[in-house]
Design a protein around this motif. Sequence first.
Motif, PDB file in Angstrom:
ATOM      1  N   ALA A 228       0.788  -1.171  -0.083  1.00  0.00           N
ATOM      2  CA  ALA A 228       0.023  -0.068   0.076  1.00  0.00           C
ATOM      3  C   ALA A 228       0.807   1.263  -0.045  1.00  0.00           C
ATOM      4  O   ALA A 228       0.538   2.134  -0.731  1.00  0.00           O
ATOM      5  CB  ALA A 228      -0.839  -0.113   1.212  1.00  0.00           C
ATOM      6  N   VAL A 229       2.017   1.165   0.646  1.00  0.00           N
ATOM      7  CA  VAL A 229       2.944   2.556   0.639  1.00  0.00           C
ATOM      8  C   VAL A 229       3.410   2.449  -0.698  1.00  0.00           C
ATOM      9  O   VAL A 229       3.571   3.684  -0.986  1.00  0.00           O
ATOM     10  CB  VAL A 229       4.142   2.462   1.880  1.00  0.00           C
ATOM     11  N   ILE A 230       3.778   1.714  -1.378  1.00  0.00           N
ATOM     12  CA  ILE A 230       4.276   1.710  -2.778  1.00  0.00           C
ATOM     13  C   ILE A 230       3.337   2.269  -3.657  1.00  0.00           C
ATOM     14  O   ILE A 230       3.530   3.208  -4.360  1.00  0.00           O
ATOM     15  CB  ILE A 230       4.780   0.246  -3.148  1.00  0.00           C
ATOM     16  N   ALA A 231       2.219   1.873  -3.428  1.00  0.00           N
ATOM     17  CA  ALA A 231       1.194   2.283  -4.471  1.00  0.00           C
ATOM     18  C   ALA A 231       0.827   3.860  -3.923  1.00  0.00           C
ATOM     19  O   ALA A 231       0.477   4.658  -4.914  1.00  0.00           O
ATOM     20  CB  ALA A 231      -0.071   1.524  -4.048  1.00  0.00           C
ATOM     21  N   ALA A 232       0.881   4.011  -2.572  1.00  0.00           N
ATOM     22  CA  ALA A 232       0.755   5.484  -2.308  1.00  0.00           C
ATOM     23  C   ALA A 232       1.797   6.439  -2.743  1.00  0.00           C
ATOM     24  O   ALA A 232       1.494   7.542  -3.227  1.00  0.00           O
ATOM     25  CB  ALA A 232       0.664   5.829  -0.723  1.00  0.00           C
ATOM     26  N   LEU A 233       2.965   5.885  -2.679  1.00  0.00           N
ATOM     27  CA  LEU A 233       3.984   6.769  -3.151  1.00  0.00           C
ATOM     28  C   LEU A 233       4.036   7.065  -4.621  1.00  0.00           C
ATOM     29  O   LEU A 233       4.235   8.179  -4.936  1.00  0.00           O
ATOM     30  CB  LEU A 233       5.465   6.039  -2.893  1.00  0.00           C
ATOM     31  N   LYS A 234       3.311   6.188  -5.570  1.00  0.00           N
ATOM     32  CA  LYS A 234       3.224   6.382  -6.724  1.00  0.00           C
ATOM     33  C   LYS A 234       2.148   7.310  -6.935  1.00  0.00           C
ATOM     34  O   LYS A 234       2.212   8.444  -7.951  1.00  0.00           O
ATOM     35  CB  LYS A 234       2.723   5.021  -7.609  1.00  0.00           C
ATOM     36  N   GLN A 235       1.082   7.239  -6.156  1.00  0.00           N
ATOM     37  CA  GLN A 235      -0.275   8.290  -6.262  1.00  0.00           C
ATOM     38  C   GLN A 235       0.474   9.540  -6.039  1.00  0.00           C
ATOM     39  O   GLN A 235       0.098  10.675  -6.381  1.00  0.00           O
ATOM     40  CB  GLN A 235      -1.090   7.769  -5.218  1.00  0.00           C
ATOM     41  N   GLU A 236       1.316   9.795  -4.976  1.00  0.00           N
ATOM     42  CA  GLU A 236       1.677  11.030  -4.699  1.00  0.00           C
ATOM     43  C   GLU A 236       2.574  11.719  -5.672  1.00  0.00           C
ATOM     44  O   GLU A 236       2.479  12.995  -5.583  1.00  0.00           O
ATOM     45  CB  GLU A 236       2.486  10.780  -2.975  1.00  0.00           C
ATOM     46  N   MET A 237       3.127  11.061  -6.401  1.00  0.00           N
ATOM     47  CA  MET A 237       4.126  11.763  -7.312  1.00  0.00           C
ATOM     48  C   MET A 237       3.107  12.551  -8.447  1.00  0.00           C
ATOM     49  O   MET A 237       3.412  13.684  -8.935  1.00  0.00           O
ATOM     50  CB  MET A 237       4.687  10.570  -8.377  1.00  0.00           C
TER      51      MET A 237
ATOM     52  N   ASN B 235      12.262  -7.089  -4.410  1.00  0.00           N
ATOM     53  CA  ASN B 235      13.440  -6.627  -5.588  1.00  0.00           C
ATOM     54  C   ASN B 235      12.787  -5.878  -6.518  1.00  0.00           C
ATOM     55  O   ASN B 235      13.582  -4.999  -7.088  1.00  0.00           O
ATOM     56  CB  ASN B 235      13.815  -7.819  -6.415  1.00  0.00           C
ATOM     57  N   ASN B 236      11.347  -5.839  -6.885  1.00  0.00           N
ATOM     58  CA  ASN B 236      10.836  -5.085  -7.962  1.00  0.00           C
ATOM     59  C   ASN B 236      10.346  -3.754  -7.476  1.00  0.00           C
ATOM     60  O   ASN B 236       9.546  -2.848  -8.141  1.00  0.00           O
ATOM     61  CB  ASN B 236      10.028  -5.903  -8.587  1.00  0.00           C
ATOM     62  N   ALA B 237      10.435  -3.482  -6.008  1.00  0.00           N
ATOM     63  CA  ALA B 237       9.558  -2.263  -5.715  1.00  0.00           C
ATOM     64  C   ALA B 237      10.344  -1.022  -5.988  1.00  0.00           C
ATOM     65  O   ALA B 237       9.509   0.018  -6.699  1.00  0.00           O
ATOM     66  CB  ALA B 237       9.589  -2.408  -3.837  1.00  0.00           C
ATOM     67  N   LEU B 238      11.591  -0.825  -5.696  1.00  0.00           N
ATOM     68  CA  LEU B 238      12.173   0.460  -6.226  1.00  0.00           C
ATOM     69  C   LEU B 238      12.105   0.612  -7.881  1.00  0.00           C
ATOM     70  O   LEU B 238      11.950   1.757  -8.242  1.00  0.00           O
ATOM     71  CB  LEU B 238      13.453   0.545  -5.753  1.00  0.00           C
ATOM     72  N   PRO B 239      12.462  -0.689  -8.566  1.00  0.00           N
ATOM     73  CA  PRO B 239      12.362  -0.267  -9.996  1.00  0.00           C
ATOM     74  C   PRO B 239      10.820   0.117 -10.404  1.00  0.00           C
ATOM     75  O   PRO B 239      10.737   1.122 -11.154  1.00  0.00           O
ATOM     76  CB  PRO B 239      12.499  -1.758 -10.691  1.00  0.00           C
ATOM     77  N   GLN B 240       9.888  -0.525  -9.790  1.00  0.00           N
ATOM     78  CA  GLN B 240       8.569   0.304 -10.178  1.00  0.00           C
ATOM     79  C   GLN B 240       8.101   1.643  -9.791  1.00  0.00           C
ATOM     80  O   GLN B 240       7.797   2.339 -10.377  1.00  0.00           O
ATOM     81  CB  GLN B 240       7.553  -0.634  -9.220  1.00  0.00           C
ATOM     82  N   LEU B 241       8.885   2.262  -8.536  1.00  0.00           N
ATOM     83  CA  LEU B 241       8.770   3.554  -8.150  1.00  0.00           C
ATOM     84  C   LEU B 241       9.536   4.395  -9.406  1.00  0.00           C
ATOM     85  O   LEU B 241       9.116   5.266  -9.364  1.00  0.00           O
ATOM     86  CB  LEU B 241       9.387   3.805  -6.886  1.00  0.00           C
ATOM     87  N   LEU B 242      10.525   3.802  -9.523  1.00  0.00           N
ATOM     88  CA  LEU B 242      11.483   4.450 -10.508  1.00  0.00           C
ATOM     89  C   LEU B 242      10.741   4.586 -12.035  1.00  0.00           C
ATOM     90  O   LEU B 242      10.657   5.846 -12.581  1.00  0.00           O
ATOM     91  CB  LEU B 242      12.708   3.671 -10.711  1.00  0.00           C
TER      92      LEU B 242
ATOM     93  N   ALA C  11      19.594  -2.638 -12.950  1.00  0.00           N
ATOM     94  CA  ALA C  11      18.959  -2.664 -14.336  1.00  0.00           C
ATOM     95  C   ALA C  11      18.047  -1.702 -14.320  1.00  0.00           C
ATOM     96  O   ALA C  11      17.819  -0.967 -15.593  1.00  0.00           O
ATOM     97  CB  ALA C  11      18.539  -3.999 -14.526  1.00  0.00           C
ATOM     98  N   ALA C  12      17.294  -1.240 -13.125  1.00  0.00           N
ATOM     99  CA  ALA C  12      16.246  -0.190 -13.247  1.00  0.00           C
ATOM    100  C   ALA C  12      16.992   1.211 -13.436  1.00  0.00           C
ATOM    101  O   ALA C  12      16.378   1.966 -13.701  1.00  0.00           O
ATOM    102  CB  ALA C  12      15.387  -0.308 -12.093  1.00  0.00           C
ATOM    103  N   GLY C  13      18.251   1.209 -13.312  1.00  0.00           N
ATOM    104  CA  GLY C  13      19.046   2.465 -13.315  1.00  0.00           C
ATOM    105  C   GLY C  13      19.534   3.166 -12.205  1.00  0.00           C
ATOM    106  O   GLY C  13      19.996   4.259 -12.048  1.00  0.00           O
ATOM    107  N   ILE C  14      19.382   2.334 -10.983  1.00  0.00           N
ATOM    108  CA  ILE C  14      20.031   2.903  -9.709  1.00  0.00           C
ATOM    109  C   ILE C  14      21.208   2.794  -9.816  1.00  0.00           C
ATOM    110  O   ILE C  14      21.911   1.952 -10.383  1.00  0.00           O
ATOM    111  CB  ILE C  14      19.397   2.128  -8.614  1.00  0.00           C
ATOM    112  N   ASN C  15      22.181   4.012  -9.628  1.00  0.00           N
ATOM    113  CA  ASN C  15      23.522   4.073 -10.159  1.00  0.00           C
ATOM    114  C   ASN C  15      24.391   4.344  -8.802  1.00  0.00           C
ATOM    115  O   ASN C  15      25.645   4.647  -9.250  1.00  0.00           O
ATOM    116  CB  ASN C  15      23.984   5.028 -11.277  1.00  0.00           C
ATOM    117  N   ARG C  16      23.919   4.466  -7.844  1.00  0.00           N
ATOM    118  CA  ARG C  16      24.661   4.827  -6.418  1.00  0.00           C
ATOM    119  C   ARG C  16      23.951   4.023  -5.297  1.00  0.00           C
ATOM    120  O   ARG C  16      22.893   4.070  -5.181  1.00  0.00           O
ATOM    121  CB  ARG C  16      24.443   6.389  -6.314  1.00  0.00           C
TER     122      ARG C  16
END
Length: 372
Positions: A32-41, A65-72, A106-111
Amino acid sequence: MNTALYIHIPFCRQKCSYCSFVSAPLDKRAPAVIAALKQEMCLYPKNTKIDTVFFGGGTPSVLENNALPQLLAAARERFILSENSEITAEANPESVTPALLAAWRAAGINRLSFGVQSANDENLRLLGRLHTFVEAKKAIRYAREAGFEHINADLIYNLPGQSTAAFEADLHALLALGIDHLSCYALSIEEGTPLAEMPLPIQDEDIAVEQWMSAGRICAQYGLHRYEVSNYAKPGAQCRHNLHYWHNDPYFGLGPAAHGARRANGCWLRTANVPDINAYLQAVFGEGTLSQSTQIGREEEQFESIMLETRTTEGLRLAAFEARYGVRFTERYKTAIDCACAQGLATLSNTHFALTERGLLLQNRVLLSFMD
Ligand code: SF4
């Protein structure tokens, strides 16, 4: 002026003994928090140019594993991420796996920013950390194998009873791993945390200063230079996201307790999201106040710029200050500048007003004279 994006992941495996951040043990609210973060964008202007993204917490590495890639991916849909964006994720050593790091890369996180905190397992236990130093070394090795070149480690100094020699041993052990960035903060024992209840030796201010000085000296031996009061980097490896904060540039803060700052309708606004996870979910999906906004007056905004920018060793950029405020810094604050320079606390060049090493230690004293 580009904007930075901060995304707060409010979950950890368990609470550390010194922690006063907003985080809770990972539970079933995570999706739910992941969904809320997307909504908040969607509450922020579409197509805003974003220069840096920072997933902080909490512990982003406890999520699937796929949570941050989804948010990105959601951030890329809503905003325009520059091609060379710096995208950082915080991680704790015990919760990273090669598969997680491969998915992030793979999602582009570089640091990556690892919460190592100490190279001494006894200290790690006192701090309530779940990892050992061997695990921290393994996590950094996994990060390199996954292709991450930019790696920060957080380290805490002035631990109860810690001698400077013991701190220096910690620092050498960590820097020997070849990281290109170090964040090194003194332990602050906050009321209400388990650590505050423990019968521990009292921390000594002089030892804290001694350890801070030795951090600067030892980091330099490994090619990392202090570029902010508590941060050290190899050339070119400074954290661009944190430089946004220290330059008082705009940033969106998403998630429970996240803070932000931006210009809206000509005014400088600071925002603070509701700190409670349930209240946050309710505010995003139902009713309730998501965020408190404070309008910052012009003089206060200028003072904030001075306060933040003089934390950096580069110092306050005179041209940028004049361009932003239409005020010549050296004229407006002549008395305060002369006073700080005369006391050896600062230097003034044609381009910058910067605090000396002693000035960084006494920054509050310097700032007082800028308050008139
Ligand atoms: S990992 Fe960080 S945020 Fe989580 S409990 Fe420990 S100190 Fe707090």
